[in-house]
Design a protein around this motif. Sequence first.
Motif, PDB file in Angstrom:
ATOM      1  N   LYS A 517      43.774  22.544  31.359  1.00 58.17           N
ATOM      2  CA  LYS A 517      43.968  23.631  30.386  1.00 58.17           C
ATOM      3  C   LYS A 517      43.172  23.471  29.096  1.00 58.17           C
ATOM      4  O   LYS A 517      43.571  23.963  28.041  1.00 58.17           O
ATOM      5  CB  LYS A 517      45.461  23.780  30.028  1.00 58.17           C
ATOM      6  CG  LYS A 517      46.423  23.759  31.209  1.00 58.17           C
ATOM      7  CD  LYS A 517      46.173  24.895  32.158  1.00 58.17           C
ATOM      8  CE  LYS A 517      47.205  24.895  33.299  1.00 58.17           C
ATOM      9  NZ  LYS A 517      46.891  25.902  34.332  1.00 58.17           N
ATOM     10  N   VAL A 518      42.030  22.769  29.166  1.00 52.54           N
ATOM     11  CA  VAL A 518      41.146  22.635  28.005  1.00 52.54           C
ATOM     12  C   VAL A 518      39.708  22.844  28.469  1.00 52.54           C
ATOM     13  O   VAL A 518      39.422  22.779  29.669  1.00 52.54           O
ATOM     14  CB  VAL A 518      41.279  21.249  27.322  1.00 52.54           C
ATOM     15  CG1 VAL A 518      42.672  21.049  26.753  1.00 52.54           C
ATOM     16  CG2 VAL A 518      40.898  20.130  28.285  1.00 52.54           C
ATOM     17  N   PRO A 519      38.767  23.082  27.550  1.00 50.56           N
ATOM     18  CA  PRO A 519      37.367  23.201  27.957  1.00 50.56           C
ATOM     19  C   PRO A 519      36.927  21.960  28.720  1.00 50.56           C
ATOM     20  O   PRO A 519      37.276  20.833  28.342  1.00 50.56           O
ATOM     21  CB  PRO A 519      36.615  23.339  26.630  1.00 50.56           C
ATOM     22  CG  PRO A 519      37.637  23.803  25.653  1.00 50.56           C
ATOM     23  CD  PRO A 519      38.939  23.236  26.088  1.00 50.56           C
ATOM     24  N   SER A 520      36.125  22.173  29.757  1.00 53.93           N
ATOM     25  CA  SER A 520      35.781  21.057  30.639  1.00 53.93           C
ATOM     26  C   SER A 520      34.331  21.114  31.081  1.00 53.93           C
ATOM     27  O   SER A 520      33.764  22.197  31.269  1.00 53.93           O
ATOM     28  CB  SER A 520      36.676  21.070  31.887  1.00 53.93           C
ATOM     29  OG  SER A 520      38.041  20.958  31.543  1.00 53.93           O
ATOM     30  N   ILE A 521      33.763  19.917  31.254  1.00 50.53           N
ATOM     31  CA  ILE A 521      32.413  19.769  31.790  1.00 50.53           C
ATOM     32  C   ILE A 521      32.469  18.862  33.011  1.00 50.53           C
ATOM     33  O   ILE A 521      33.085  17.793  32.973  1.00 50.53           O
ATOM     34  CB  ILE A 521      31.449  19.179  30.748  1.00 50.53           C
ATOM     35  CG1 ILE A 521      31.141  20.195  29.650  1.00 50.53           C
ATOM     36  CG2 ILE A 521      30.145  18.721  31.402  1.00 50.53           C
ATOM     37  CD1 ILE A 521      30.236  19.668  28.542  1.00 50.53           C
ATOM     38  N   ALA A 522      31.826  19.292  34.085  1.00 56.40           N
ATOM     39  CA  ALA A 522      31.625  18.447  35.260  1.00 56.40           C
ATOM     40  C   ALA A 522      30.139  18.162  35.385  1.00 56.40           C
ATOM     41  O   ALA A 522      29.313  19.066  35.205  1.00 56.40           O
ATOM     42  CB  ALA A 522      32.142  19.136  36.513  1.00 56.40           C
ATOM     43  N   ASP A 585      36.274  17.602  15.974  1.00 53.93           N
ATOM     44  CA  ASP A 585      36.479  18.778  15.119  1.00 53.93           C
ATOM     45  C   ASP A 585      36.710  20.063  15.918  1.00 53.93           C
ATOM     46  O   ASP A 585      36.713  21.157  15.347  1.00 53.93           O
ATOM     47  CB  ASP A 585      35.256  18.976  14.208  1.00 53.93           C
ATOM     48  CG  ASP A 585      35.027  17.782  13.292  1.00 53.93           C
ATOM     49  OD1 ASP A 585      36.020  17.220  12.802  1.00 53.93           O
ATOM     50  OD2 ASP A 585      33.854  17.414  13.095  1.00 53.93           O
ATOM     51  N   LEU A 586      36.882  19.938  17.226  1.00 51.04           N
ATOM     52  CA  LEU A 586      37.029  21.119  18.077  1.00 51.04           C
ATOM     53  C   LEU A 586      38.366  21.808  17.809  1.00 51.04           C
ATOM     54  O   LEU A 586      39.426  21.179  17.827  1.00 51.04           O
ATOM     55  CB  LEU A 586      36.935  20.711  19.548  1.00 51.04           C
ATOM     56  CG  LEU A 586      36.772  21.841  20.570  1.00 51.04           C
ATOM     57  CD1 LEU A 586      35.459  22.584  20.350  1.00 51.04           C
ATOM     58  CD2 LEU A 586      36.820  21.264  21.994  1.00 51.04           C
ATOM     59  N   LYS A 587      38.313  23.109  17.568  1.00 53.03           N
ATOM     60  CA  LYS A 587      39.521  23.893  17.317  1.00 53.03           C
ATOM     61  C   LYS A 587      39.864  24.686  18.577  1.00 53.03           C
ATOM     62  O   LYS A 587      39.049  25.473  19.065  1.00 53.03           O
ATOM     63  CB  LYS A 587      39.302  24.861  16.141  1.00 53.03           C
ATOM     64  CG  LYS A 587      38.961  24.180  14.830  1.00 53.03           C
ATOM     65  CD  LYS A 587      40.164  23.453  14.248  1.00 53.03           C
ATOM     66  CE  LYS A 587      39.907  22.991  12.822  1.00 53.03           C
ATOM     67  NZ  LYS A 587      38.842  21.981  12.693  1.00 53.03           N
ATOM     68  N   LEU A 588      41.065  24.453  19.096  1.00 53.47           N
ATOM     69  CA  LEU A 588      41.517  25.134  20.304  1.00 53.47           C
ATOM     70  C   LEU A 588      42.516  26.226  19.962  1.00 53.47           C
ATOM     71  O   LEU A 588      43.363  26.053  19.086  1.00 53.47           O
ATOM     72  CB  LEU A 588      42.174  24.148  21.275  1.00 53.47           C
ATOM     73  CG  LEU A 588      41.311  23.005  21.819  1.00 53.47           C
ATOM     74  CD1 LEU A 588      42.113  22.167  22.810  1.00 53.47           C
ATOM     75  CD2 LEU A 588      40.046  23.522  22.484  1.00 53.47           C
ATOM     76  N   GLY A 589      42.415  27.338  20.689  1.00 56.65           N
ATOM     77  CA  GLY A 589      43.405  28.391  20.559  1.00 56.65           C
ATOM     78  C   GLY A 589      44.631  28.075  21.399  1.00 56.65           C
ATOM     79  O   GLY A 589      44.786  26.969  21.938  1.00 56.65           O
ATOM     80  N   ALA A 590      45.509  29.043  21.530  1.00 56.89           N
ATOM     81  CA  ALA A 590      46.738  28.853  22.304  1.00 56.89           C
ATOM     82  C   ALA A 590      46.415  28.731  23.785  1.00 56.89           C
ATOM     83  O   ALA A 590      45.409  29.238  24.276  1.00 56.89           O
ATOM     84  CB  ALA A 590      47.680  30.037  22.071  1.00 56.89           C
ATOM     85  N   ASP A 591      47.284  28.048  24.522  1.00 57.17           N
ATOM     86  CA  ASP A 591      47.174  27.941  25.978  1.00 57.17           C
ATOM     87  C   ASP A 591      47.616  29.267  26.587  1.00 57.17           C
ATOM     88  O   ASP A 591      48.799  29.608  26.579  1.00 57.17           O
ATOM     89  CB  ASP A 591      48.048  26.788  26.483  1.00 57.17           C
ATOM     90  CG  ASP A 591      47.912  26.575  27.983  1.00 57.17           C
ATOM     91  OD1 ASP A 591      47.253  27.403  28.643  1.00 57.17           O
ATOM     92  OD2 ASP A 591      48.465  25.595  28.503  1.00 57.17           O
ATOM     93  N   GLU A 592      46.625  30.005  27.131  1.00 55.51           N
ATOM     94  CA  GLU A 592      46.933  31.330  27.660  1.00 55.51           C
ATOM     95  C   GLU A 592      47.958  31.286  28.792  1.00 55.51           C
ATOM     96  O   GLU A 592      48.719  32.237  28.995  1.00 55.51           O
ATOM     97  CB  GLU A 592      45.645  32.007  28.161  1.00 55.51           C
ATOM     98  CG  GLU A 592      44.570  32.187  27.093  1.00 55.51           C
ATOM     99  CD  GLU A 592      43.553  31.057  27.069  1.00 55.51           C
ATOM    100  OE1 GLU A 592      43.891  29.933  27.503  1.00 55.51           O
ATOM    101  OE2 GLU A 592      42.422  31.290  26.589  1.00 55.51           O
ATOM    102  N   ASP A 593      47.962  30.196  29.546  1.00 53.99           N
ATOM    103  CA  ASP A 593      48.861  30.103  30.696  1.00 53.99           C
ATOM    104  C   ASP A 593      50.329  30.014  30.291  1.00 53.99           C
ATOM    105  O   ASP A 593      51.212  30.208  31.119  1.00 53.99           O
ATOM    106  CB  ASP A 593      48.510  28.883  31.552  1.00 53.99           C
ATOM    107  CG  ASP A 593      47.220  29.088  32.331  1.00 53.99           C
ATOM    108  OD1 ASP A 593      46.762  30.245  32.392  1.00 53.99           O
ATOM    109  OD2 ASP A 593      46.682  28.113  32.865  1.00 53.99           O
TER     110      ASP A 593
END
Length: 711
Positions: A517-522, A585-593
């Motif tokens: 549930k967060v930005p991800s890189i593979a 410093d990454l700002k995350l919004g609410a968890d849409e799920d």
Amino acid sequence: MAILKTWNKKEISRDQALALHNKYKLGALEASILARRGVTSGGDLLYFLEDDARFLTRPFEFFQMEDAVDRILAAAEEGEKVLIFGDRDVDGITATAVLYEQLKRMKIDVSWRLPSGDDSYGLSMAAVEDFAKNYGTLLITVDCGISNYAEIQRAQELGISVIVTDHHNPPETLPAADIILNPKLSDSGYPFAEISGCSVAFKLAQALRFSQTELYKQDICLLNVRDQSVVECLKLRNMVKRKSFEKDFSDGTQSLSSSGLIEFLRGEQIFVWDAPAVSAALKNLFGSGVEFNLFDVRPEAAKIIPYVSNATLQKLAGLSKIALYSQDAGTELDAFYNIFITYLEKKIAQSFPTIKECDERDMQLVALSVFSDIMPLKNENRIFARRALNTMNTGRPRSGLLELMARQGLLGKKICAKDLGWNVIPALNAAGRIGSPEDSLELFLAQSPDQRDAFAQKILDHNERRKDLENSSWEYLGGRPEKSLQKFNGKFCLIVEEKIHRGVVGRIAAKLVQRVKVPSIAMTKVDDIYIGSMRTARGVNCTDFLDSFGDIYINHGGHAGAAGFSLTAQNFEKFQQKIAGLVQDLKLGADEDQTVDIDAELTAQYVNDDLMKIVDMFEPYGNENPELIFMTQRARIAGAQILGKGERQHLKLYLEIGSQKWPALWWDQAGRYKTEFNEGDLIDVAYNFQRNTFNGHEGRQLVIIDARQSL
């Protein structure tokens, strides 16, 4: 125990919904849903309530479109060799097919090329060099090119003209292409930036078709006299507004010579509505010594549109659909423009019937690109998608698509956006993921049904292999996603694994987002090159994030929601260090799920088969237009079944709502039965209302988003 989700039902004023109900003749429920979703302006509502192709943006809104058309027409006249270079995904494949078919219709010596095998994203040096060796002189990129600075510079050195058609976010330094059509460029002229790469190619194909008509590059001026004293004019070129003029001559302070009207009209073809009336008004204003050479549109338009034969512009302004949706489109001149364009389009359709046929055929590919590239389902994207779905659902899927859908068992049922997103698009993408995108392109270009059927089967075989590669790649990860999440303080996930097949890194990144549930890189590694893909979550913009790394990439590009990149092993350590610094410093919004946005609360009387009409009205669903979520209180659990085997088990409830009993699927929630809910319980339920087609029979079902015990 399941995590409790927050249910939100946005408060709206009764007056707001009532205004929509009255002006647009909407039902109370539809009006309240639109108001709750913030779709209240005429401009937004138009694309929810209409699907006429005349509401699409005109291709010549691109300032450089005429230049692009002229360059291609010159190539046709001189017998030049033309290469279309596309991307390996569905957007690139469909864009290549749309433009290739159009150039073939024009008898142009055209070929195509896609990144294949282990080729990287975008235009390659090898493609440029090979084309030059084949004496090619015009290269057109589709769904790529905006970041290919070095490759395009090399093409120019080799005497190859380059037209870039793309929609990816442009870099700070643009390639030195002859012509660039990209709606995201600030000076493109195009009013809607969020169209797909195939949409841009489609606009170019439309413009090329328009160039067959006598209207191409014609300067036209519409003139009207309002209230016997206000002269208003509008200049058009290629059916696009370019300049306007308005002056009030009622008080006598403005003379004809000083007003600028003569200069504005000089050299123009002047069209009016009801020439006798306009001539009389002009004579009254300027005297009989001034002659205006006017062409009366009304008699000609009446031959094609009979109801306008005696209509005044004032009356037409009141009848205009465009005026209904726009505060600025209710004037007489606007009515003149709208009816003039309608007349021209109908005239073109009569003289060139294949133009409409080509548009309808191409729009099905445009719709695939809209869904595959997760374009926002607003503005003209909705018209692309709705018209395409309507064509498919009226038994007219285009060649290639017909054969693939037949093999997937989709013919004979009502096709929706979800069917394309779950079945058709993944299969088409699979070929590119495993290095054979040409198979998907050949599916659309093959001339015989037998050839297309063979390619359809080949694509489905590719898709099975893609699933196997994805599953095996995912199994390598084990518990590493959670460890990475912990390493980045719960804000980011980075997985680097050489065993991940390069063709599925995007799919793995998407699965990481679903899991953590967060930005991800593979990322994976091929030889000495790291290949990565990023997917967004919680409001993080992928391209902004990756752009901040500086010049460490071999190439990179994408959209706010998804992006790809590659870099050398030499830069990998620098990449990791940069990630660590950025994430702090990454700002995350609410968890849409964890949030359920309720579109409407329904009592039992509204939960019936007619609800499907409202669900269909809001189709197509997708990015920025999620499926409608309804909420009903005190539904009784009349029975239950556990579906599925293994770890993923689903729950099928039978809910009594009023006097009716509804099947209700709840994916992956079998464990909640007999622990949180039992037969006979009264529950409040949030759900989608959907079709359920089985063995040719169509029924209705609920798909539960969340449920809780009724108070």
